[in-house]
Design an enzyme around this catalytic site. Sequence first.
Site, mmCIF file in Angstrom:
data_model
loop_
_atom_site.group_PDB
_atom_site.id
_atom_site.type_symbol
_atom_site.label_atom_id
_atom_site.label_comp_id
_atom_site.label_asym_id
_atom_site.label_seq_id
_atom_site.Cartn_x
_atom_site.Cartn_y
_atom_site.Cartn_z
ATOM 1 N N GLU A 17 -10.174 -2.563 4.926
ATOM 2 C CA GLU A 17 -10.684 -1.411 6.609
ATOM 3 C C GLU A 17 -11.799 -2.744 6.937
ATOM 4 O OE1 GLU A 17 -8.434 0.232 7.879
ATOM 5 O OE2 GLU A 17 -8.155 2.207 7.735
ATOM 6 N N ASP B 225 1.019 -1.291 0.234
ATOM 7 C CA ASP B 225 0.078 -0.054 0.504
ATOM 8 C C ASP B 225 1.303 1.185 0.095
ATOM 9 O OD1 ASP B 225 1.064 -0.627 2.381
ATOM 10 O OD2 ASP B 225 -1.257 -0.901 3.403
ATOM 11 N N HIS C 51 -7.135 -5.030 9.905
ATOM 12 C CA HIS C 51 -7.553 -4.751 9.251
ATOM 13 C C HIS C 51 -5.870 -5.686 8.281
ATOM 14 C CE1 HIS C 51 -4.400 -0.999 9.388
ATOM 15 N NE2 HIS C 51 -4.050 -1.479 9.595
ATOM 16 N N ASN D 117 -8.251 -3.330 14.237
ATOM 17 C CA ASN D 117 -9.831 -3.805 14.030
ATOM 18 C C ASN D 117 -9.459 -4.176 12.815
ATOM 19 O OD1 ASN D 117 -8.710 -2.866 11.542
ATOM 20 N ND2 ASN D 117 -9.556 -0.468 11.064
HETATM 21 C C1 F6R Z 1 1.280 -1.540 5.761
HETATM 22 C C2 F6R Z 1 -0.085 -2.083 6.095
HETATM 23 C C3 F6R Z 1 -1.082 -2.532 7.585
HETATM 24 C C4 F6R Z 1 0.018 -2.216 8.934
HETATM 25 C C5 F6R Z 1 -0.990 -2.371 10.082
HETATM 26 C C6 F6R Z 1 0.230 -2.874 11.107
HETATM 27 O O1 F6R Z 1 2.137 -1.666 4.790
HETATM 28 O O2 F6R Z 1 0.087 -3.286 5.443
HETATM 29 O O3 F6R Z 1 -1.756 -3.136 7.691
HETATM 30 O O4 F6R Z 1 0.284 -4.328 8.634
HETATM 31 O O5 F6R Z 1 -1.087 -1.582 10.331
HETATM 32 O O6 F6R Z 1 0.954 -1.880 11.539
HETATM 33 P P1 F6R Z 1 1.786 -2.115 12.313
HETATM 34 O O7 F6R Z 1 2.821 -3.050 12.463
HETATM 35 O O8 F6R Z 1 3.134 -0.478 12.429
HETATM 36 O O9 F6R Z 1 0.820 -2.467 13.734
#
Ligand code: F6R
Length: 241
Positions: free
Chosen positions: A143, A67, A138, A136
């Site tokens: 989301e 992303d 994701h 959440n």
């Molecule tokens: C990032 C991504 C998100 C993160 C998730 C956890 O490329 O796709 O899904 O993996 O938000 O983020 P952290 O590791 O910062 O807790």
Amino acid sequence: MDIRIFNDAEEIGVAAAELYRELLTEKPNAVLGLATGATPVPTYKNLIKLCNEGKISFKDVTTFNLDEYCDLDKNDKNSYYTFMHENLFNSIDIMEENVNFLDGNTADCDAESKRYAEAIKAAGGIDLQLLGIGTNGHIAFNEPADKFTDEAFKVTLTQSTINSNQKYFGDVPMPRYAMTMGIGSIMRSKKILLIATGESKANAIKALISGNVTPQIPCSILNEHPDTVIMLDKEAASLIK
Ligand code: F6R
């Protein structure tokens, strides 16, 4: 799903890097799907170490990141492009032309989605997709929603994601939108490695492990993937029986 529990994030970093070592030994031109955020940093540190020791090489590897934020210059200090270069790409022997990102500033999201899907296909598909998980549930920036997505799309980030990620932006308001790979693109990966660390991920992991597949908990779709490894520290695993 193959669930492995470790003492801490550092142990996971070593074990995850070992999975990459095995893959790159068998397939030096592997296609890797990569994630950003705090979770993969220990893994990236260990990949850099293995590369510096000459135990793995990325010279024939192609990468696709999950992303990228919208409305942020690619060279902004908070872009995922910058994150990946600072935390991995600048310290390994990867070729810049083999590094792929979604364009968060595209004027045509559908064309951008198609371009990414075709590039992944042309590379032979993703061999190993690395995922973190949102509090959440994701994965990438898929989301909670009414239905599972397929290819890449522009997403409106939820308040929960903004609450988790605003800290990286300090006083500057973080972007409200991102381009993200869809659930279908993730599920087409040959193998998936999901890493979760810390207590804040325990509820999402509990929901994932429960086996109830619903787009309201996007990670739950991984129950339908034939080859998913889940690496958890004790805190993230604390609500699993
Ligand atoms: C990032 C991504 C998100 C993160 C998730 C956890 O490329 O796709 O899904 O993996 O938000 O983020 P952290 O590791 O910062 O807790």
